[in-house]
Design an enzyme around this catalytic site. Sequence first.
Site, PDB file in Angstrom:
ATOM      1  N   THR A  33      19.439 -11.947 -11.085  1.00 56.04           N
ATOM      2  CA  THR A  33      20.052 -10.694 -11.506  1.00 56.04           C
ATOM      3  C   THR A  33      19.305 -10.310 -12.782  1.00 56.04           C
ATOM      4  OG1 THR A  33      21.763 -11.761 -12.818  1.00 56.04           O
ATOM      5  CG2 THR A  33      22.333 -11.291 -10.536  1.00 56.04           C
ATOM      6  N   HIS A  34      19.064  -9.036 -12.955  1.00 53.96           N
ATOM      7  CA  HIS A  34      18.231  -8.567 -14.085  1.00 53.96           C
ATOM      8  C   HIS A  34      16.840  -9.201 -14.049  1.00 53.96           C
ATOM      9  CE1 HIS A  34      22.115  -7.305 -15.893  1.00 53.96           C
ATOM     10  NE2 HIS A  34      22.524  -8.455 -15.402  1.00 53.96           N
ATOM     11  N   SER A  87     -10.711  -7.310  -3.377  1.00 56.38           N
ATOM     12  CA  SER A  87     -11.182  -6.452  -4.456  1.00 56.38           C
ATOM     13  C   SER A  87     -12.687  -6.344  -4.335  1.00 56.38           C
ATOM     14  CB  SER A  87     -10.803  -7.089  -5.790  1.00 56.38           C
ATOM     15  OG  SER A  87     -11.694  -6.658  -6.801  1.00 56.38           O
ATOM     16  N   LYS A 100      -9.612 -12.108  -5.463  1.00 57.53           N
ATOM     17  CA  LYS A 100      -8.395 -11.337  -5.233  1.00 57.53           C
ATOM     18  C   LYS A 100      -7.990 -11.251  -3.762  1.00 57.53           C
ATOM     19  CE  LYS A 100      -6.254  -9.416  -7.891  1.00 57.53           C
ATOM     20  NZ  LYS A 100      -6.418  -8.102  -8.557  1.00 57.53           N
ATOM     21  N   ASN A 115      -5.069  -9.033  -2.277  1.00 58.75           N
ATOM     22  CA  ASN A 115      -4.076  -8.070  -2.769  1.00 58.75           C
ATOM     23  C   ASN A 115      -3.052  -7.683  -1.693  1.00 58.75           C
ATOM     24  OD1 ASN A 115      -5.177  -7.921  -5.367  1.00 58.75           O
ATOM     25  ND2 ASN A 115      -6.686  -6.398  -4.712  1.00 58.75           N
ATOM     26  N   GLU A 126       2.454  -2.920  -0.941  1.00 56.44           N
ATOM     27  CA  GLU A 126       2.372  -1.949  -2.052  1.00 56.44           C
ATOM     28  C   GLU A 126       2.432  -0.530  -1.496  1.00 56.44           C
ATOM     29  OE1 GLU A 126      -0.466  -3.096  -5.553  1.00 56.44           O
ATOM     30  OE2 GLU A 126      -1.360  -3.799  -3.690  1.00 56.44           O
ATOM     31  N   TYR A 171      19.961  32.667  10.383  1.00 57.18           N
ATOM     32  CA  TYR A 171      18.565  32.230  10.353  1.00 57.18           C
ATOM     33  C   TYR A 171      17.794  32.988   9.274  1.00 57.18           C
ATOM     34  CZ  TYR A 171      13.804  31.034  11.475  1.00 57.18           C
ATOM     35  OH  TYR A 171      12.523  30.571  11.380  1.00 57.18           O
ATOM     36  N   GLN A 224      11.817  27.503   8.634  1.00 55.44           N
ATOM     37  CA  GLN A 224      10.620  26.930   9.249  1.00 55.44           C
ATOM     38  C   GLN A 224      10.058  25.778   8.405  1.00 55.44           C
ATOM     39  OE1 GLN A 224       7.750  29.530  11.224  1.00 55.44           O
ATOM     40  NE2 GLN A 224       6.224  28.866   9.738  1.00 55.44           N
ATOM     41  N   LYS A 246      10.509  21.510   8.838  1.00 59.60           N
ATOM     42  CA  LYS A 246       9.928  20.581   9.811  1.00 59.60           C
ATOM     43  C   LYS A 246       8.932  19.607   9.217  1.00 59.60           C
ATOM     44  CE  LYS A 246      10.918  23.789  13.027  1.00 59.60           C
ATOM     45  NZ  LYS A 246      11.186  24.548  11.809  1.00 59.60           N
TER      46      LYS A 246
END
Length: 461
Positions: free
Chosen positions: A156-157, A278, A284, A286, A291, A318, A323, A326
């Site tokens: 928590t925190h 990378s 690396k 990643n 992400e 209307y 329009q 969408k």
Amino acid sequence: MSSPSRSGAFAEQVDRRLEKFSESISFDHRLVIQDINGSIAHAKMLATQRILTDEEAAAICRELEIIGGQIQNGEIPLRAELEDIHMHVEKALIDRLGDVGRKLHTARSRNDQISTDFRLWIRDSIDRVDLLLLELQKAFVQRCTPDLHVIIPAYTHTQRAQPVLAAHYWLAYCEKLERDRERLRDCRHRVNRSPLGGAAVAGTSLNIDRYATARMLGFEEVMANSLDISSDRDFVLETAFCLTTIMLHLSTWAEEWILWSTTEFDFIELPHAFCTGSSIMPQKVNPDTIELIRGKSARVVGNLQQAIVLLKGLPLAYNRDLQEDKQPLFDSFETVEACLELAIPVVAQSKLKIDSIATRLEDGYLDATTLMEYLMKRGLPQRQAHHAVGSLVRAAMQQKLQLRQLPLSAFQELDPTLDSSVFDILGTANAIQSFQSYGSTAPNQVQQQIDEWKKSLGLTS
Ligand code: ARG
């Protein structure tokens, strides 16, 4: 080519700039199947009502099927001057059937037509997302058995709080995804109502049968007010919201596993097939997949916001503004589906780093709350027990010791009647056994939940 929607009332040709500005075919082509199905149902109903002859309706339906296929495979080019999917279908029909084609738009307007198409499209899309959510739930539940004995810190925190079973984490996500599915199911009922036959805004003087088209299209209900039909976009908003909560859940999960995959946490190894390298730092690996899932949640939140603002202050019924409803929803569905499709294998294939988790599991006094409750069970009021254990933790910290490494005398300072059985509840493995409440991380509780999830998701072993 002039649009069939420009009647004899127009004194001049449309300005090219308006054509380009106002077209929606570049995105509403996605509704082609729904537009065709809606039109077929409408034509059949017109025939039953003796508004069209059976021959006319049969010819219309036959051509509509063909046109649908041709638009889908690109044989009919999409043109800005034909504005939207409705006009493309209708124009193609008129090109083939002449005056018979010109009868399809009887007792119908693009206002009820677009609402019909969009509702049918959303209905199918909800069903696809539901299946993906189910697959993601299964991926979490299937991890529970192999991970069952792994204890990890709950935070928590973002501070170490109490020990929990890893499976408890996996089921926490199942619960969230289940609510997402419930919300979609509930929303689907309001999406799945028929606007068809509401016509432009006031209904029609022709003798149509709205119940017949609703039945043919699988709608659960017929909407009762033509003004409402023409203006309602609540179904877009609530769908966009349902998709947003899914993305918020995914982004929480993604953030957590991004942290867990760092050297600092070192709790999980993500599948390399879903990681990237990378260009300059050769070491690396990643977590780009998750992400991006975290990042793409922003689009879905933004789409909801756009839809809400779009509707604010629009008078009935209307308005062309509608329009603009969408693209955000198309984008939200595309994003959610893409993210779920990747989340499923990442959840299934990631590996907990059990040794690394275990090495530091006793750090952070995860058993302190259990000790406090142990003292409370012996009669110490909660506030006193809380204070006492806090002092003990401070003393242990100063000596760089865990609670279970303190001498019995340290515990007896809190309560002189304590004996060495206090050590039976200390340490994370012991602490976890002492949980009992429904919904807690107690191993028997978690096992029961796993069994129930397996049953409800149709998983066998
Ligand atoms: N392309 C329009 C839309 O998406 C279809 C309805 C147009 N209706 C109208 N009266 N101009 O809303």
